[in-house]
Design an enzyme around this catalytic site. Structure first.
Site, PDB file in Angstrom:
ATOM      1  N   GLU A 179       0.844  -1.194   0.000  1.00 12.56           N
ATOM      2  CA  GLU A 179       0.000   0.000   0.000  1.00 12.56           C
ATOM      3  C   GLU A 179       0.881   1.245   0.000  1.00 12.56           C
ATOM      4  O   GLU A 179       1.843   1.291   0.773  1.00 12.56           O
ATOM      5  CB  GLU A 179      -0.910   0.055   1.237  1.00 12.56           C
ATOM      6  CG  GLU A 179      -1.855   1.256   1.180  1.00 12.56           C
ATOM      7  CD  GLU A 179      -2.790   1.370   2.393  1.00 12.56           C
ATOM      8  OE1 GLU A 179      -2.630   0.618   3.367  1.00 12.56           O
ATOM      9  OE2 GLU A 179      -3.670   2.229   2.341  1.00 12.56           O
ATOM     10  N   GLY A 190       3.065   2.247  10.884  1.00 18.04           N
ATOM     11  CA  GLY A 190       2.772   1.461  12.092  1.00 18.04           C
ATOM     12  C   GLY A 190       2.545  -0.009  11.786  1.00 18.04           C
ATOM     13  O   GLY A 190       3.138  -0.887  12.412  1.00 18.04           O
ATOM     14  N   GLU A 194      -5.723  -2.847  12.596  1.00 22.00           N
ATOM     15  CA  GLU A 194      -5.408  -3.673  11.419  1.00 22.00           C
ATOM     16  C   GLU A 194      -6.409  -4.816  11.300  1.00 22.00           C
ATOM     17  O   GLU A 194      -6.837  -5.158  10.205  1.00 22.00           O
ATOM     18  CB  GLU A 194      -3.974  -4.224  11.485  1.00 22.00           C
ATOM     19  CG  GLU A 194      -2.881  -3.178  11.666  1.00 22.00           C
ATOM     20  CD  GLU A 194      -2.944  -2.008  10.694  1.00 22.00           C
ATOM     21  OE1 GLU A 194      -3.408  -2.204   9.551  1.00 22.00           O
ATOM     22  OE2 GLU A 194      -2.552  -0.888  11.085  1.00 22.00           O
TER      23      GLU A 194
HETATM   24  N1  0A1 Z   1      -3.117   0.999   5.854  1.00 23.22           N
HETATM   25  C1  0A1 Z   1      -2.181   1.133   6.932  1.00 23.22           C
HETATM   26  C2  0A1 Z   1      -1.267   2.281   6.800  1.00 23.22           C
HETATM   27  C3  0A1 Z   1      -0.102   2.135   5.899  1.00 23.22           C
HETATM   28  C4  0A1 Z   1       0.005   2.925   4.791  1.00 23.22           C
HETATM   29  C5  0A1 Z   1       1.109   2.877   3.978  1.00 23.22           C
HETATM   30  C6  0A1 Z   1       2.100   2.014   4.304  1.00 23.22           C
HETATM   31  O1  0A1 Z   1       3.217   1.962   3.510  1.00 23.22           O
HETATM   32  C7  0A1 Z   1       4.378   2.426   3.839  1.00 23.22           C
HETATM   33  C8  0A1 Z   1       2.035   1.205   5.407  1.00 23.22           C
HETATM   34  C9  0A1 Z   1       0.900   1.272   6.200  1.00 23.22           C
HETATM   35  C10 0A1 Z   1      -2.963   1.404   8.209  1.00 23.22           C
HETATM   36  O2  0A1 Z   1      -3.876   2.214   8.197  1.00 23.22           O
HETATM   37  O3  0A1 Z   1      -2.643   0.833   9.218  1.00 23.22           O
HETATM   38 ZN    ZN Z   2      -5.627   1.874   8.696  1.00 20.93          ZN
END
Ligand code: 0A1
Ligand code: ZN
Length: 882
Positions: A126, A267, A304
């Site tokens: 992501e 995170g 998560e």
């Molecule tokens: N979807 C995850 C957040 C997230 C976004 C980008 C990332 O790449 C570096 C990693 C995590 C969440 O909301 O926890």
């Molecule tokens: Zn999230």
């Protein structure tokens, strides 16, 4: 380089994909520097019509081979560059494309795509990392069923994981290699793909779902860390149960896995069935983690996990809809924490964070709507606005509809859009459909207008008519690209508090006011309540029902009354904060004018009463003892801010509280000590937070015995919470005890990077001029590494984002240091570099000398031609005129 490089991506340009990908068969052969990825894609046109060219996204990819329906594709039929694979004339029917790419996980310092965290292979896809693994239509509304075969040398990666269920595993005959095959039956976007390979240990457990299915649970960690997984596992099981009860959501695969890795940009990540976590949000034991760490683990594990439904089962049509999954999932994790711990304490903590980060973001050059309409780099939109204001918007829907109708709307959302890539409109439509309310078109402005609404309230009491009128106006300040705003729908939870402290009945237009919520919809409007026999005190925006700034002329005496009697705990806390904010603003001005600090005996009495109120939760008292943050005060002042004066005024107030309430604080400190063993639950944490708030306020008096008390607690603590709290207190006082404790801390924990991060942060946050040199020296310390995001955030992030006086040094040296660090980091890890650069976001609100220095540094950075898109985007927006 991508073609959008210099252009913006706009929501209004959205077009559905020309091609769909139904299945993905991946075969990944892991190697430290030359991993081969074979991807077999079943592709079909998305509609019957003239065939469009097939354009697949890539990012730094090397193509090894390409075949269509089993036959190598002649070179003249396609164009492959590192960032794109184009087949100009693909067949106008379903076909199979086989792509072989070569990637270098060890050389991947961006930590996007396939990379290595220490020795472990892992992925982060992501938002646009999958295109760094293979060519793909890398957008969230292309959803496919994945089967993943992973192969690796057994000595290098004994554990091989991917999404879904394990369907085969074995040795590769005649080699030292082995393989595993995973199949995920749920169609998903590429950003939810994950694979992990490494020599990992794991802790296993199971969970029986509401309908009686047994789900295997596993947390994978570096060997030797298994004994630090218990709280994460417990949090996971509680989150799974809670989602069944609170939202009727059951888990859907046979296995749920979490992998903790030591290098991660954020995170954690909600990959379907295989969450990858920053190890900071998994590993905890009483002697290594603080209560704050435990709370963070519980919240992030839950967040998560909740994404499994809000994000994975129902995903986003495009990245403009990011708040659809993130705002909603933050709302869900906040509610989970409120139910697990204390609702009042959770709400106050969430609002403190909202004001210190989101309100500050919304008031500066990086302000953007909860659903942006334009971006240059999507990585820069994982913001407090999308996450935290996004959660507030969902909360307002619940406040407006009430919990039962809200739940019906959520149920409808889950059934109507399961398996889809949805939009914010579709989400909101579910609530419109179940409630038959007509305010939703106007409510959508919460998603499209940036800026924090200002609410002005003028109360009028008419004792003869026994009526009470509120004249309320709303306005939203201009933000970048949005000079004019329209009124939105604002739910204002509200009460009138009578002389005896009880709420008076609210009758509006002859009818009782439903749930005590006023609905503002116009630029200005009046509400008249009848049957009010005495002059009441208004308690507005209870529970912080709307993320707004409220201006209400209210006497200090009335605020003290609310602090003591309001039935809404949030507004009891808020009343004290309002008293403190008024005093602090006056005292910041006094510091700058060289005048003596004012005192507020009323505030002191309110604090004293709260401190002695045995009915209140300790955690609530601790929060009330803490005045508004430096960031919050600076934002309230708004312009010509001198961070030194803000810091001085706040510090002096804390010193004054320590002096005025010394005896009670010492008594409370002693009362909060227990002989029970450490437990990370809310009650224990609450007692410790109050105890340590007392310790800190007492030390603010600079009395030797108070410093000695902190030093004794540091040495005698049997848990990290108390040890760290004592060290944080000592860090604020330039005494020999500070140096002694810091040295001791390093010696004790030198082998544990997550604990040493605390040591780095603490030193970076010391509000003294010597800090910059100390931070510079620490960048050379063996404990620091500029290739690990946790180390960078601990040292440089704490300096830039927490240490307001030293980052904002009047000589500009703090700005230069952070900018130079960002520029050195940018080629390696642009995402983390861009986040650090966000520290400059409030530069225009500073007093003239600092403002000029910050601007000069920003312009120096902006002038560099080699900036990443991530850093360039932040700097350009930070500098833009409006
Ligand atoms: N979807 C995850 C957040 C997230 C976004 C980008 C990332 O790449 C570096 C990693 C995590 C969440 O909301 O926890
Ligand atoms: Zn999230």
């Amino acid at each position: 380089m991508r073609t959008e490089e210099h252009g913006a991506i706009r929501l209004q340009d959205y077009r559905p994909p020309d091609w769909l990908i139904e299945t993905v068969e991946l075969d990944v052969s892991l190697h430290p520097t030359a991993t081969t990825v074979r991807a077999k894609l079943k592709i079909k046109p998305s509609s019957s019509g003239t065939p469009a060219p097939l354009v697949l996204d890539g990012d730094e990819l090397k193509l090894a081979s390409l075949a269509l329906d089993g036959k190598p594709l002649p070179a003249e039929n396609f164009v492959a560059t590192p960032d794109r694979l184009t087949i100009a004339q693909p067949p106008n029917r379903p076909f199979e494309l086989e792509i072989e790419t070569l990637v270098d996980p060890t050389g991947n310092t961006q930590l996007m795509g396939l990379y290595r965290a220490g020795a472990t292979y892992c992925t982060q896809c992501e938002p646009e990392g999958f295109r760094r693994i293979t060519y793909f239509i890398d957008r969230p509304n292309v959803m496919a069923v994945y089967t993943t075969r992973i192969e690796a040398d057994r000595s290098e990666a004994a554990v091989l994981l991917s999404n879904g269920n394990l369907v085969a595993q074995g040795d590769v005959p005649g080699t030292s290699r082995h393989f595993a095959v995973w199949h995920d039956p749920f169609p998903k976007p590429s950003y939810l793909f994950a694979l992990v390979g490494g020599n990992l240990a794991h802790v296993a457990d199971s969970f029986t779902t509401h309908s009686g299915r047994k789900v295997a649970l596993a947390i994978y960690v570096e060997p030797g860390k298994e004994d630090r997984c218990a709280y994460a596992m417990d949090s996971l099981k509680r989150a799974m149960r809670w989602d069944e009860t609170a939202f009727g959501r059951e888990y859907d695969l046979d296995i749920f896995m979490i992998v903790a890795v030591s290098a991660f940009n954020m995170g954690a990540m909600e990959n379907k069935g295989l969450n990858v976590f920053n190890d900071k949000y998994v590993l905890a034991s009483p002697t290594t983690a603080t209560d704050g760490d435990y709370a963070g683990i519980e919240a992030v594990i839950a967040h998560e996990y909740f994404h499994n439904w809000t994000g994975d089962r129902i995903t986003c049509r495009d990245w403009f809809q990011l708040c659809l999954k993130e705002g909603l999932t933050v709302f869900r994790d906040q509610e989970f924490t409120a139910d697990q711990r204390s609702r009042a304490v959770e709400r106050i903590s969430d609002v403190r964070a909202l004001r210190s980060f989101q309100f500050v973001e919304d008031a500066g050059p990086l302000a953007h709507p909860v659903r942006p309409e334009l971006y240059h780099e999507i990585n820069n939109f994982y913001t407090s606005t999308v996450y935290d204001k996004g959660a507030e918007v969902v909360r307002m829907i619940r406040t407006l509809l009430g919990p039962e109708t809200f739940r019906k709307g959520m149920d409808l959302y889950f059934t109507r859009h399961d398996g889809q890539a949805a939009t914010v409109e579709q989400f909101v439509q579910c609530f419109a459909d179940v409630s038959h309310r007509d305010f939703f078109p106007q409510f959508m402005r919460w998603y499209s207008q940036a800026g924090t609404p200002d609410i002005k309230v003028a109360p009028h009491y008419d004792s003869r008519a026994r009526s009470y009128r509120l004249d309320i106006s709303q306005s939203i300040p201009p933000t970048p690209g949005q000079p004019n705003k329209e009124p939105t729908v604002i739910p204002l939870a509200f009460g009138l508090v009578g002389e005896n402290g009880a709420d008076l009945p609210l009758v509006l237009d002859g009818r009782p006011l439903a749930r005590g919520v006023l609905e503002l919809t116009q630029a200005s409007q009046s509400f008249t309540f009848t049957g009010i026999a005495e002059r009441p005190i208004p308690s507005l925006n209870r529970g912080f029902s709307a993320p707004v700034k409220l201006a209400l002329p209210i006497e200090p005496g009335d605020l003290r009354f609310l602090a003591a009697h309001d039935s809404d705990p949030f507004n009891r806390w808020q009343a004290v904060q309002s008293l403190a904010m008024t005093l602090l603003k006056a005292n910041v001005a006094a510091v700058r004018a060289g005048e003596p600090q004012r005192e507020d005996e009323g505030l002191m009495q309110a604090l004293g009463a709260i401190l002695k109120d045995a009915k209140l939760e300790p955690a609530f008292i601790a929060l009330t003892l803490s005045p508004p943050s430096d960031a919050d005060i600076a934002r309230e002042i708004g312009s010509d801010v001198d961070p030194d004066a803000v810091f001085t005024a706040r510090r002096r107030l804390r010193g004054a509280i320590g002096v005025r309430h010394g005896a009670t604080l010492a008594d409370t400190y002693a009362r909060m000590i227990t002989s029970e063993p450490y437990r990370p639950d809310a009650q224990g944490a609450g007692r410790r937070s109050l105890k340590n708030a007392c310790l800190d306020l007492l030390a603010m008096t600079e009395q030797d015995d108070a410093i000695a008390r902190a030093f004794a607690q540091y040495g005698g603590a049997d848990n990290m919470t108390d040890r760290m709290a004592a060290l944080e207190t000592l860090a604020l006082h330039d005494r020999p005890e500070r140096a002694a404790a810091l040295d001791d801390f390093y010696r004790r924990y030198a082998d544990d990077p997550l604990i040493i991060d605390k040591w780095l942060s603490l030193q970076a946050a010391i509000p003294e001029p010597a800090t910059l040199d100390r931070v510079r020296a620490l960048t050379k310390h063996p404990a620091f590494s500029d290739s690990n995001p946790n180390r960078i955030r601990a040292l440089i992030g704490a300096f830039a984002q927490v240490n307001h006086t030293q980052f904002n040094r009047a000589d500009g040296a703090g700005y230069d240091f952070v900018a130079d660090f960002v520029l050195a980091l940018d080629p390696k890890n642009p995402q983390v570099a861009a986040r650090l650069m966000g520290a400059f976001r409030s530069w225009r609100a500073l007093e003239a000398v600092r403002r000029a220095r910050a601007e000069a540094v920003l312009r120096r950075v902006a002038a560099l031609p080699t900036l990443s898109r991530d850093v360039h985007d932040i700097v350009a927006r930070t500098l833009a005129d409006s």
